[in-house]
Write a protein that holds these residues in place. Structure first.
Motif, short mmCIF file in Angstrom:
data_model
loop_
_atom_site.label_atom_id
_atom_site.label_comp_id
_atom_site.label_asym_id
_atom_site.label_seq_id
_atom_site.Cartn_x
_atom_site.Cartn_y
_atom_site.Cartn_z
N ARG A 49 0.86 -1.18 0.00
CA ARG A 49 0.00 0.00 0.00
C ARG A 49 0.90 1.23 0.00
NH1 ARG A 49 -2.43 3.02 3.69
NH2 ARG A 49 -1.97 1.64 5.42
N LEU A 50 0.81 1.99 -1.07
CA LEU A 50 1.67 3.16 -1.20
C LEU A 50 0.92 4.42 -0.82
CD1 LEU A 50 2.92 1.22 -3.88
CD2 LEU A 50 4.60 2.96 -3.28
N ASP A 51 1.62 5.25 -0.06
CA ASP A 51 1.10 6.56 0.30
C ASP A 51 2.03 7.56 -0.39
OD1 ASP A 51 0.12 8.84 1.36
OD2 ASP A 51 0.55 8.35 3.46
N GLY A 52 1.65 8.02 -1.57
CA GLY A 52 2.57 8.83 -2.37
C GLY A 52 3.76 8.00 -2.76
N ASP A 53 4.94 8.40 -2.34
CA ASP A 53 6.16 7.71 -2.72
C ASP A 53 6.62 6.72 -1.64
OD1 ASP A 53 8.19 7.39 -4.69
OD2 ASP A 53 9.59 8.47 -3.37
N VAL A 54 5.84 6.61 -0.56
CA VAL A 54 6.27 5.80 0.59
C VAL A 54 5.44 4.51 0.66
CG1 VAL A 54 6.41 5.73 3.12
CG2 VAL A 54 6.98 7.84 1.88
N ILE A 55 6.13 3.41 0.99
CA ILE A 55 5.44 2.15 1.21
C ILE A 55 4.86 2.20 2.63
CG2 ILE A 55 5.70 -0.36 1.41
CD1 ILE A 55 8.03 -0.08 -0.64
N ALA A 56 3.55 2.47 2.70
CA ALA A 56 2.91 2.66 3.99
C ALA A 56 2.66 1.31 4.67
CB ALA A 56 1.59 3.41 3.82
N ASP A 57 2.43 0.28 3.87
CA ASP A 57 2.18 -1.04 4.46
C ASP A 57 2.56 -2.10 3.44
OD1 ASP A 57 1.51 -2.86 6.37
OD2 ASP A 57 -0.65 -2.45 6.35
N ALA A 58 2.95 -3.26 3.95
CA ALA A 58 3.32 -4.39 3.10
C ALA A 58 2.87 -5.66 3.77
CB ALA A 58 4.83 -4.42 2.85
N GLY A 59 2.43 -6.61 2.96
CA GLY A 59 2.00 -7.89 3.50
C GLY A 59 2.19 -8.97 2.45
N PHE A 60 2.01 -10.22 2.88
CA PHE A 60 2.12 -11.31 1.90
C PHE A 60 1.29 -12.50 2.36
CE2 PHE A 60 4.91 -14.60 3.83
CZ PHE A 60 5.33 -13.94 4.97
N GLU A 61 0.88 -13.29 1.38
CA GLU A 61 0.28 -14.59 1.64
C GLU A 61 1.10 -15.60 0.86
OE1 GLU A 61 -4.42 -14.12 2.18
OE2 GLU A 61 -3.73 -13.56 0.18
N SER A 62 1.32 -16.77 1.42
CA SER A 62 2.17 -17.71 0.71
C SER A 62 1.89 -19.15 1.10
CB SER A 62 3.65 -17.41 0.99
OG SER A 62 3.97 -17.69 2.33
N HIS A 63 2.20 -20.04 0.16
CA HIS A 63 2.38 -21.46 0.45
C HIS A 63 3.84 -21.71 0.09
CE1 HIS A 63 -1.90 -22.15 0.95
NE2 HIS A 63 -2.08 -21.40 -0.12
N SER A 64 4.70 -21.65 1.06
CA SER A 64 6.13 -21.63 0.72
C SER A 64 6.96 -22.26 1.83
CB SER A 64 6.58 -20.20 0.46
OG SER A 64 6.28 -19.37 1.57
N CYS A 65 8.18 -22.60 1.46
CA CYS A 65 9.10 -23.22 2.41
C CYS A 65 9.57 -22.18 3.43
CB CYS A 65 10.29 -23.82 1.66
SG CYS A 65 11.37 -22.59 0.92
N ALA A 66 10.29 -22.66 4.44
CA ALA A 66 10.70 -21.79 5.54
C ALA A 66 11.58 -20.64 5.06
CB ALA A 66 11.43 -22.60 6.61
N ILE A 67 12.46 -20.91 4.11
CA ILE A 67 13.38 -19.86 3.65
C ILE A 67 12.62 -18.77 2.90
CG2 ILE A 67 15.24 -19.37 2.00
CD1 ILE A 67 16.56 -21.97 2.95
N SER A 68 11.70 -19.18 2.02
CA SER A 68 10.92 -18.21 1.27
C SER A 68 10.02 -17.41 2.20
CB SER A 68 10.08 -18.95 0.22
OG SER A 68 9.55 -18.06 -0.71
N THR A 69 9.39 -18.09 3.15
CA THR A 69 8.51 -17.42 4.11
C THR A 69 9.30 -16.43 4.97
OG1 THR A 69 7.10 -19.37 4.19
CG2 THR A 69 6.86 -17.78 5.97
N ALA A 70 10.48 -16.87 5.45
CA ALA A 70 11.31 -15.99 6.29
C ALA A 70 11.79 -14.79 5.50
CB ALA A 70 12.50 -16.78 6.84
N SER A 71 12.15 -15.01 4.22
CA SER A 71 12.61 -13.90 3.39
C SER A 71 11.49 -12.88 3.20
CB SER A 71 13.08 -14.44 2.03
OG SER A 71 13.53 -13.40 1.20
N ALA A 72 10.27 -13.38 2.95
CA ALA A 72 9.13 -12.47 2.77
C ALA A 72 8.82 -11.72 4.06
CB ALA A 72 7.90 -13.27 2.31
N SER A 73 8.92 -12.42 5.19
CA SER A 73 8.66 -11.80 6.49
C SER A 73 9.66 -10.68 6.77
CB SER A 73 8.74 -12.88 7.57
OG SER A 73 8.63 -12.32 8.85
#
Ligand code: ZN
Length: 155
Positions: A49-73
């Motif tokens: 979610r961008l507020d102008g030029d700033v990333i105001a919020d970020a999230g993710f949903e995944s079915h992924s291994c521990a490394i991919s999940t940790a990287s996204a987190s």
């Protein structure tokens, strides 16, 4: 990397893999992109979610291994509050760290906690797991730009 540091990094990945931060979809005002890593079976959707030029919020949903999940987190934690250009600089640093066995990027402070992912570069099969959230993030950011452009041209 000393064994002690290696253990610390592994602990961060296990902890974020088991208890991912920002593991949630964002609302209609967010942009999103989906990414797949067929080598491992990882599937991820990244929301921004961008507020102008700033990333105001970020999230993710995944079915992924521990490394991919940790990287996204770790990624979503790091992205929130950054400007578009700061986030792209971080993307470049993290990609260099993950795809290179030279430790120069990991030894800088620029990547902060994301340094925990640096050990992945020694395991080529897992590098795509760790980079998947980042490439998906790039697509979401580009999607925001495209939607802005098309909205303007439609008027
Ligand atoms: Zn994976």
């Amino acid at each position: 990397m000393t064994d002690e540091l290696g253990t610390l990094y592994r602990d961060v990945i296990v902890e974020h893999g088991n208890h991912p931060r920002n593991h949630r979809a964002l609302g209609n005002d967010a942009v999103s992109a989906e990414g797949v890593n067929p080598l491992c079976g990882d599937e991820i959707t990244v929301y921004l979610r961008l507020d102008g030029d700033v990333i105001a919020d970020a999230g993710f949903e995944s079915h992924s291994c521990a490394i991919s999940t940790a990287s996204a987190s770790l990624m979503t934690e790091a992205l929130i509050g950054k400007t578009r250009s700061e986030a792209l600089d971080l993307f470049d640093d993290v990609r260099a760290m993950l795809t290179s066995t030279t430790p120069s990027v990991a030894e800088t402070d620029r990547v902060g906690k994301l340094r925990a992912l640096s050990g992945v570069s020694a395991y080529p099969m897992r590098v795509k797991c760790a980079t998947l959230p980042w490439h998906t993030f790039r697509e979401a950011l580009d999607a925001d730009r495209c939607s802005t452009v098309s909205a303007e041209s439609a008027q």
